[in-house]
Design an enzyme around this catalytic site. Sequence first.
Site, PDB file in Angstrom:
ATOM      1  CG  ASN A  85      -1.532   1.331   1.521  1.00 56.03           C
ATOM      2  OD1 ASN A  85      -2.488   1.742   0.860  1.00 56.03           O
ATOM      3  ND2 ASN A  85      -0.983   2.067   2.485  1.00 56.03           N
ATOM      4  CB  SER A 137      -3.950   4.764  -8.669  1.00 52.57           C
ATOM      5  OG  SER A 137      -4.612   5.959  -9.023  1.00 52.57           O
ATOM      6  CE1 TYR A 152       0.344   7.809  -6.707  1.00 52.32           C
ATOM      7  CE2 TYR A 152      -1.285   7.928  -8.464  1.00 52.32           C
ATOM      8  CZ  TYR A 152      -0.949   7.615  -7.156  1.00 52.32           C
ATOM      9  OH  TYR A 152      -1.910   7.113  -6.309  1.00 52.32           O
ATOM     10  CB  ALA A 154       4.959   5.327 -15.110  1.00 52.46           C
ATOM     11  CE  LYS A 156      -0.053   4.128  -6.816  1.00 51.59           C
ATOM     12  NZ  LYS A 156       0.098   3.238  -5.654  1.00 51.59           N
TER      13      LYS A 156
END
Length: 247
Positions: A85, A137, A152, A154, A156
């Site tokens: 997470n 995400s 970010y 990329a 996810k």
Amino acid sequence: MRLSGKVALVTGGSRGIGFATAKILAENGATVAITGKEKERLEKAVKKIPNAIGIPADITKTNDVKNVVKKIIEKFGKLDILVNNAGIFPKIKRLHEIDEDEWNKVLDVNLTGQFRFTKEAIPYLQKTFGSIINISSDAGIKAYEGFHADAYSATKAALILLTKCWALEYSKDKIRVNCICPGVVDTDMTKPFLKTQKDKEFMDNEHPLGRIGQPEEIGKAVLYFASDDASWTTGAILTVDGGESIK
Ligand code: NAD
């Protein structure tokens, strides 16, 4: 209880989605270890979660990651559930405006960090026929107007494909690997986007169900994947996003 006898590790469990998830897993019978970078915040969080321990760790440091898994095995003797997470969100900038250090930092936490924890956990998950839940995400599924966070997105998107790769790779060990793609959730990460009433209304309206999500709504999806209710589910990518990704 759905997770009685299970030992779970939630990275980035000191706040936000990780904290809510750890609490829900614990309330459903699991013994939970949470990690986070800041010791004090971690200690505060642990007090609010039944049957939990906190182990400070920077996900970018291999030795910290190894230490977390070692401590869990020393204390509880096994590991059944890994929730990948922990994550960071960069400053919104267009691609040509970010430098390589900013790019690398996001990859180091959000992608290589998940590799580090998964690599350490796998030998123990093999023994328990365990389960991995990756928190990706909606930003890993599609591009959004004005959402300039390419590093970010990329990471996810990579996590979505890694979920499928790991699910296939470890199916022979009966380890299940699943992934959740949240829409905008009310946490410290999204505070900068929710400063004014106008910001909030805009974000609410981005989601067809008319509101942003709460961390517990992600935690409940993690509970499903971690439990025997999902015993025949692996490689699944579940959007939990008030319908945001439909549009
Ligand atoms: P948050 O900022 O509230 O919490 C992030 C957690 O990650 C914290 O516990 C922090 O200690 C940990 N962390 C950050 N850098 C770390 C490092 N170097 N080492 C160890 N731990 C580190 O964020 P959140 O909103 O709860 O997000 C949790 C996850 O959900 C992230 O992976 C995020 O990308 C993803 N996500 C969040 C949203 C949202 O709208 N909040 C949407 C989609 C996906």
